[in-house]
Design a protein around this motif. Structure first.
Motif, short mmCIF file in Angstrom:
data_model
loop_
_atom_site.label_atom_id
_atom_site.label_comp_id
_atom_site.label_asym_id
_atom_site.label_seq_id
_atom_site.Cartn_x
_atom_site.Cartn_y
_atom_site.Cartn_z
N TYR A 1 48.14 36.12 53.23
CA TYR A 1 47.10 35.46 52.45
C TYR A 1 45.79 36.23 52.58
O TYR A 1 45.38 36.59 53.69
N ILE A 2 45.15 36.47 51.42
CA ILE A 2 43.85 37.15 51.41
C ILE A 2 42.88 36.28 50.62
O ILE A 2 43.13 35.95 49.45
N GLU A 3 41.78 35.90 51.24
CA GLU A 3 40.81 34.98 50.63
C GLU A 3 39.85 35.75 49.73
O GLU A 3 39.39 36.84 50.06
N VAL A 4 39.54 35.17 48.56
CA VAL A 4 38.60 35.78 47.61
C VAL A 4 37.19 35.31 47.97
O VAL A 4 36.90 34.10 47.94
N VAL A 5 36.30 36.28 48.31
CA VAL A 5 34.94 35.96 48.74
C VAL A 5 33.92 36.84 48.02
O VAL A 5 34.28 37.84 47.41
N GLU A 6 32.64 36.43 48.11
CA GLU A 6 31.58 37.25 47.50
C GLU A 6 31.32 38.51 48.30
O GLU A 6 31.12 39.59 47.76
N GLU A 7 31.31 38.36 49.64
CA GLU A 7 31.02 39.50 50.50
C GLU A 7 32.07 39.57 51.59
O GLU A 7 32.30 38.61 52.32
N VAL A 8 32.71 40.70 51.71
CA VAL A 8 33.83 40.86 52.65
C VAL A 8 33.28 41.07 54.06
O VAL A 8 32.46 41.95 54.30
N GLU A 9 33.77 40.26 55.01
CA GLU A 9 33.43 40.43 56.43
C GLU A 9 34.63 40.92 57.22
O GLU A 9 34.48 41.57 58.25
N ASN A 10 35.83 40.60 56.74
CA ASN A 10 37.06 41.06 57.39
C ASN A 10 37.98 41.61 56.30
O ASN A 10 38.53 40.85 55.50
N LEU B 1 35.80 39.36 44.62
CA LEU B 1 36.32 38.80 43.38
C LEU B 1 36.75 39.90 42.42
O LEU B 1 37.81 39.81 41.77
N ALA B 2 35.95 40.98 42.34
CA ALA B 2 36.29 42.09 41.43
C ALA B 2 37.62 42.72 41.82
O ALA B 2 38.48 43.01 40.96
N GLY B 3 37.80 42.96 43.13
CA GLY B 3 39.06 43.54 43.60
C GLY B 3 40.23 42.63 43.35
O GLY B 3 41.34 43.08 43.00
N ALA B 4 40.02 41.33 43.52
CA ALA B 4 41.11 40.37 43.35
C ALA B 4 41.51 40.27 41.88
O ALA B 4 42.69 40.13 41.55
N LYS B 5 40.51 40.37 40.96
CA LYS B 5 40.82 40.22 39.53
C LYS B 5 41.68 41.39 39.02
O LYS B 5 42.36 41.26 38.01
N ARG B 6 41.59 42.54 39.71
CA ARG B 6 42.44 43.66 39.30
C ARG B 6 43.91 43.35 39.57
O ARG B 6 44.79 43.91 38.93
N LYS B 7 44.14 42.44 40.54
CA LYS B 7 45.53 42.08 40.85
C LYS B 7 45.95 40.79 40.13
O LYS B 7 47.12 40.63 39.78
N LYS B 8 44.97 39.89 39.94
CA LYS B 8 45.28 38.62 39.28
C LYS B 8 44.06 38.19 38.49
O LYS B 8 43.03 37.83 39.06
N ASP C 1 43.09 35.69 36.55
CA ASP C 1 42.51 34.34 36.48
C ASP C 1 42.13 33.77 37.83
O ASP C 1 41.89 32.57 37.98
N ILE C 2 42.04 34.61 38.85
CA ILE C 2 41.73 34.10 40.20
C ILE C 2 40.24 33.80 40.31
O ILE C 2 39.40 34.42 39.64
N GLU C 3 39.85 32.82 41.16
CA GLU C 3 38.46 32.40 41.34
C GLU C 3 38.06 32.52 42.82
O GLU C 3 38.91 32.65 43.70
#
Length: 516
Positions: A68-77, A84-91, A93-95
């Motif tokens: 599981y990888i959480e979608v966040v505004e600023e990555v700490e881990n 969000l931009a990186g996640a949208k390349r994979k999916k 409609d993700i929020e």
């Protein structure tokens, strides 16, 4: 559509059902323990820094493992989070706040991984079982349980109660009582506590309520509430007293507890290893209750001192050893049963003490009133105990004494008042010699004699008096109860609060005991 990689394991469902049934815990808790074990094995294989989660299908036993990888505004881990931009390349409609789920291939458990998983499952099941035990037994305090002796360790007995184990410590076992593995045992649930190693159930066979509960099992009238057990006192394994009261005048509480030919009480005695039991009729009148509690001894006279919670019992000379009992057992149990401190005197001792008191009071009247022993005897016989009694009683009451007339009564009262005035003058002089300040003499409740006693103990100022606790003041002066002593001390402290700008009333907000 989320892609899943799974491996069907129907035997997992069977294992979960079996464990849940055998350990009496929820099936869901077993599955949760299994999932946690698989997650732990998955993190060992793919890396502990990843958020690996496992899910077991409750019907088919299919195992699904995913990262599981959480979608966040600023990555700490970077291992568990993604922008969000990186996640949208994979999916597309993700929020924000959602998770990217990457399915992982099922784990082929190696020996180490399987052992680790087993330990986690065993531990989780044990924890769930302990929680279930605590939830079940915390509400059963005060019950009698039946069990089997599982083992004995240094005199402590481990009892198997079927769905839990309990501890019967050696100091809670009746003296000279011995258990071995496999023995059946009855005991009282005294305490249930959550401890670091899990919930602990503590049993007792010496507790007063163990005997009370045994009687409730043997006597239907107690179970039904017709007969009440008011108090119990035990010397475990030796002797006990139990006070009972009937709420139905038609039923004799003592007879009901004894039973036909002693059958009911003997059943309790047998369970308590031959402990002799005195069944006492409870009474609201303290004197009657104490007399009953001292059975089988006969009592001739009772004198109560309610203020000191003490009761003096006079018994015939030949009844003294019976009333006291072996090593003081009978009077000790009677005192515990009734809640009164009991002093036992023989009739001879009481008569001698009465004569001594009579002689002392007579001599005090002879010296204070300058009268002969005949008049002093008459005063003591009529119930006068102090010079104050004579000084302030009504003349008519003194005149009624046989041999006295109004002139004699007036003369006696005058002499008494002169004596008291002279004693007060001498005490006042002594107070001043000792250096006790006048402000202390103005405190209500303190007599000149009390002020002298305080001065002789070095209590000479308001500050000295204010520093005392009530029990210290009572010990020095006598003649005060606790409320009076508190009032005197608070009056002595009043000037402290006045200096601070507070009212004297505020001083009463804190008692000497609280201050001490």
């Amino acid at each position: 559509m989320e892609r899943t990689v799974g491996m069907s394991r129907p035997e997992l469902v069977q294992v979960a059902d079996t464990v849940a049934r055998d350990k009496s815990i929820e099936r869901e808790e077993v599955f949760a323990a299994m999932e946690q074990a698989i997650q732990k094995a998955g993190r060992s294989k793919y890396g502990h820094e990843h958020d690996i989660r496992a899910r077991i299908d409750r019907k088919t036993g299919e195992i699904r493992l995913a990262r599981y990888i959480e979608v966040v505004e600023e990555v700490e881990n970077e291992f568990t989070q993604i922008t969000l931009a990186g996640a949208k390349r994979k999916k597309a409609d993700i929020e924000l706040g959602e998770f990217l789920v990457d399915p992982l291939p099922p784990i082929d458990f190696g020996r180490i991984a399987a052992q680790t998983a087993k330990q986690v499952i065993v531990q989780k099941v044990r924890d769930a079982e302990r929680e279930r035990q605590f939830a079940e037994y915390k509400d059963r305090l005060g019950e009698i349980i039946n069990g089997l002796v599982k083992r004995v360790e240094f005199g402590n007995v481990i009892v198997d109660m079927g769905r839990a184990e309990a501890l019967l410590r050696r100091d809670e076992v009746i003296p000279r009582e011995h258990f071995k593995n496999g023995d059946r045992i009855r005991a009282y649930i005294m305490d249930v506590r959550q401890e670091p190693r899990g919930p602990q159930i503590f049993l007792s066979r010496t507790h007063e309520q163990f005997m009370a509960k045994l009687f409730a099992q043997e006597v239907p009238e107690i179970y039904d509430g017709i007969i009440e057990i008011k108090s119990v006192a035990r010397d475990p394994g030796s002797r006990a007293k139990i006070a009972v009261l009937s709420n139905d005048h038609a039923i004799d509480p003592v007879g009901a507890c004894v039973g036909m030919r002693g059958s009911r009480v003997q059943a309790v005695v047998a369970e308590l290893q031959g402990e002799k039991i005195d069944i006492i009729q409870w009474a609201t009148d303290p004197a009657t209750f104490v007399v009953n509690a001292l059975a089988p001894a006969e009592v001739a006279k009772v004198v109560l001192d309610e203020e000191a919670n003490r009761i003096e019992v006079v018994v015939p000379d030949e009844q003294l050893s019976l009333a006291i009992g072996r090593r003081g057992q009978n009077v000790r149990l009677a005192s515990k049963l009734t809640g009164w401190d009991i002093d036992i005197l023989t009739e001879a001792e009481e008569s001698e003490r009465r004569q001594d008191e009579f002689r002392i009071r007579t001599q005090a009247f002879i010296e204070a009133l300058d009268v002969d022993d005949v008049i002093a005897h008459l005063l003591v016989t009529e119930g006068f105990t102090t010079v104050e009694d004579v000084a302030f009683v009504a003349i008519a009451e003194l005149s009624e004494i046989e041999g006295f007339d109004e002139d004699v009564a007036s003369e006696l009262q005058n002499r008494a008042q002169v004596f008291l005035a002279e004693r007060e003058r001498l005490n006042e002089e002594r107070r001043k010699e000792l250096g006790v300040v006048d402000e202390m003499a103005e405190i209500e409740g303190l007599t000149a004699a009390m002020l002298v006693a305080l001065g002789e103990k070095g209590v000479k100022t308001l500050d000295d008096l204010g520093d005392l606790a009530s029990d210290e003041l009572i010990e020095i002066v006598g003649g005060l109860n606790e409320d009076d002593a508190n009032a005197v001390i608070m009056a002595a402290r009043a000037h402290w609060f006045g200096e601070a700008g507070d009212s004297a009333d505020d001083a009463t907000a804190k008692t000497p005991e609280q201050d001490a």
